[in-house]
Scaffold this motif. Structure first.
Motif, PDB file in Angstrom:
ATOM      1  N   ALA A  30      28.629  29.413  37.602  1.00  0.00           N
ATOM      2  CA  ALA A  30      28.102  29.978  36.356  1.00  0.00           C
ATOM      3  C   ALA A  30      29.060  31.014  35.781  1.00  0.00           C
ATOM      4  N   LEU A  31      29.665  31.830  36.656  1.00  0.00           N
ATOM      5  CA  LEU A  31      30.618  32.838  36.180  1.00  0.00           C
ATOM      6  C   LEU A  31      31.859  32.165  35.606  1.00  0.00           C
ATOM      7  N   ILE A  32      32.385  31.145  36.283  1.00  0.00           N
ATOM      8  CA  ILE A  32      33.569  30.431  35.785  1.00  0.00           C
ATOM      9  C   ILE A  32      33.283  29.792  34.431  1.00  0.00           C
ATOM     10  N   ASN A  33      32.135  29.143  34.313  1.00  0.00           N
ATOM     11  CA  ASN A  33      31.810  28.441  33.068  1.00  0.00           C
ATOM     12  C   ASN A  33      31.586  29.413  31.909  1.00  0.00           C
ATOM     13  N   SER A  34      30.939  30.547  32.176  1.00  0.00           N
ATOM     14  CA  SER A  34      30.726  31.516  31.103  1.00  0.00           C
ATOM     15  C   SER A  34      32.054  32.145  30.673  1.00  0.00           C
ATOM     16  N   LEU A  46      30.907  40.277  39.801  1.00  0.00           N
ATOM     17  CA  LEU A  46      31.683  40.773  38.672  1.00  0.00           C
ATOM     18  C   LEU A  46      32.880  39.898  38.358  1.00  0.00           C
ATOM     19  N   ALA A  47      33.511  39.351  39.396  1.00  0.00           N
ATOM     20  CA  ALA A  47      34.705  38.526  39.192  1.00  0.00           C
ATOM     21  C   ALA A  47      34.913  37.657  40.420  1.00  0.00           C
ATOM     22  N   TRP A  54      40.133  31.888  37.700  1.00  0.00           N
ATOM     23  CA  TRP A  54      39.847  33.317  37.588  1.00  0.00           C
ATOM     24  C   TRP A  54      38.727  33.467  36.568  1.00  0.00           C
ATOM     25  N   ALA A  55      37.700  34.216  36.924  1.00  0.00           N
ATOM     26  CA  ALA A  55      36.585  34.446  36.011  1.00  0.00           C
ATOM     27  C   ALA A  55      36.056  35.845  36.249  1.00  0.00           C
ATOM     28  N   ALA A  56      35.696  36.539  35.173  1.00  0.00           N
ATOM     29  CA  ALA A  56      35.213  37.908  35.295  1.00  0.00           C
ATOM     30  C   ALA A  56      34.143  38.184  34.244  1.00  0.00           C
ATOM     31  N   ARG A  57      33.198  39.012  34.607  1.00  0.00           N
ATOM     32  CA  ARG A  57      32.187  39.487  33.661  1.00  0.00           C
ATOM     33  C   ARG A  57      32.843  40.514  32.738  1.00  0.00           C
ATOM     34  N   PRO A  58      32.646  40.428  31.415  1.00  0.00           N
ATOM     35  CA  PRO A  58      33.282  41.394  30.519  1.00  0.00           C
ATOM     36  C   PRO A  58      32.713  42.798  30.716  1.00  0.00           C
ATOM     37  N   GLY A  98      28.824  44.850  31.979  1.00  0.00           N
ATOM     38  CA  GLY A  98      28.809  45.449  33.308  1.00  0.00           C
ATOM     39  C   GLY A  98      30.022  45.156  34.151  1.00  0.00           C
ATOM     40  N   GLY A  99      31.011  44.452  33.600  1.00  0.00           N
ATOM     41  CA  GLY A  99      32.217  44.156  34.360  1.00  0.00           C
ATOM     42  C   GLY A  99      33.126  45.361  34.511  1.00  0.00           C
TER      43      GLY A  99
END
Length: 349
Positions: free
Chosen positions: A219-223, A266-267, A283-287, A291-292
């Motif tokens: 879900a994090l990667i796709n978002s 978070l990432a 590589w994927a991270a919450r902005p 809250g990233g």
């Protein structure tokens, strides 16, 4: 030399004889595992098939191709023995989730005219598999020294965005850092110290991890990919948690995760180990607005380079985006090409 080619649909066909031997001999990355290809194909709207080209009983070359349709269905139709249809489709010779590498692999002893013959046999096999609805074939991410095997009358070739490569030229990570600009070197060291001392941040990395929720990582990667925007020409489907559940268990796949004190992911990063060419893959991270944290990206690269030098791998690759940022980290551009083959030229020399 007599070459023959066959298309194998991982959703319906067993693993080709000799495939495990070929992948080991050619030291192919994890995504070429036939079981993983099966999972990826079942989760895809443009499922990948495997083309195997043999010289007698021995596999001499191989290629993966995504069979694409203009209709934007979420998933492909179920596999069937009767593949030849009038429905328009085309083949993208492309390795899902490994965009900086060619999807065609040759044995070292197959050179020059042998490579051209192998490519044409593969194309004729794709035509038999897809049927009269085949519009053409596009070879993506082709290295410069491979282009001549795929060119010919009516075929068009152009240069793609390059992929990023960091050659291993140092005995320690400090050697890598010393080669960066003073500003970049200082900032990476500062970020690493801050992350290591942050009691509200949990950093965990390991090979073959089973402790992470693969659906949460997917879900994090796709978002992350959706936020960056996907090219209209991207034939891939979203990463599936079912796929990651098997993928992350492999001993040659490292998962790096960053979580806050509440356990929020978070990432995340996946690193594919390889005897020579290690891949900084996802590589994927919450902005930060959601809250990233800032600068986890550079900490991830430091950890990947740490593995590169400690394991003695020849290079680290990192895909085709953010080339200016990666250049500041010492990465170089590797030239990639596309070769487009219209239907009248498929299988013809």
């Amino acid at each position: 030399m007599t070459l023959t080619a066959a298309i194998h649909d991982p959703r319906a066909d067993p693993e080709p004889d000799g495939w495990a031997d070929f992948t080991a001999r050619r030291e192919l990355h994890a995504v070429w595992d036939y079981g993983l290809m099966r999972l990826e194909a079942w989760m895809s709207r443009n499922p990948a098939v495997l083309g195997v080209i043999r010289d007698g009983d021995r596999i001499a070359a191989a290629a993966t191709a995504l069979i694409c349709r203009p209709r934007r269905a979420r998933y492909a139709d179920a596999p069937t023995r009767r593949t030849a249809r009038l429905r328009p489709r085309w083949a993208e010779v492309y390795t899902p989730w490994l965009s900086g590498y060619p999807a065609v692999v040759f044995d070292p002893d197959l050179t020059g005219e042998g490579r051209r013959a192998a490519v044409r046999e593969f194309e004729r096999a794709v035509l038999r598999h897809v049927g009269p609805g085949l519009l053409g074939i596009a070879y993506r991410a082709v290295y410069r020294d491979m282009v001549s095997s795929m060119t010919g009358p009516l075929r068009r070739t152009w240069r793609n965005d390059p992929t990023s490569v960091l050659p291993n030229e140092w005995p320690t990570e400090d050697g890598w850092l010393a080669g960066l600009s003073k500003e970049r070197r200082t900032s990476i060291r500062r970020y690493a110290r801050k992350i290591d001392r942050d009691p509200t941040l949990e950093v965990r990395e390991g090979w073959g991890r089973t402790d992470a929720d693969p659906h949460e990582v997917a879900a994090l990667i796709n978002s992350h990919r959706a936020r960056l925007g996907r090219p209209r020409t991207d034939p891939r489907t979203e990463v599936a948690g079912v796929f990651l559940a098997e993928f992350l268990r492999r001993p040659d796949v490292r998962l790096l995760t960053y979580r806050d004190a509440d356990g929020t992911l978070l990432a995340a990063n996946t690193l594919l180990d390889h005897p020579t060419s290690t891949v900084l893959q996802h590589w994927a991270a919450r902005p930060p607005a959601e809250g990233g944290r800032h600068n986890l990206y550079f900490d991830c690269y430091l950890r990947c380079v740490r593995h590169l030098v400690s394991a003695g791998r020849a290079e680290l690759t990192s895909g085709r985006g953010l080339m200016d940022v990666k250049a500041s980290l010492g990465f170089r551009a590797r030239e990639l090409h596309t070769v487009a083959v219209p239907r009248p030229s498929v299988g013809r020399r």
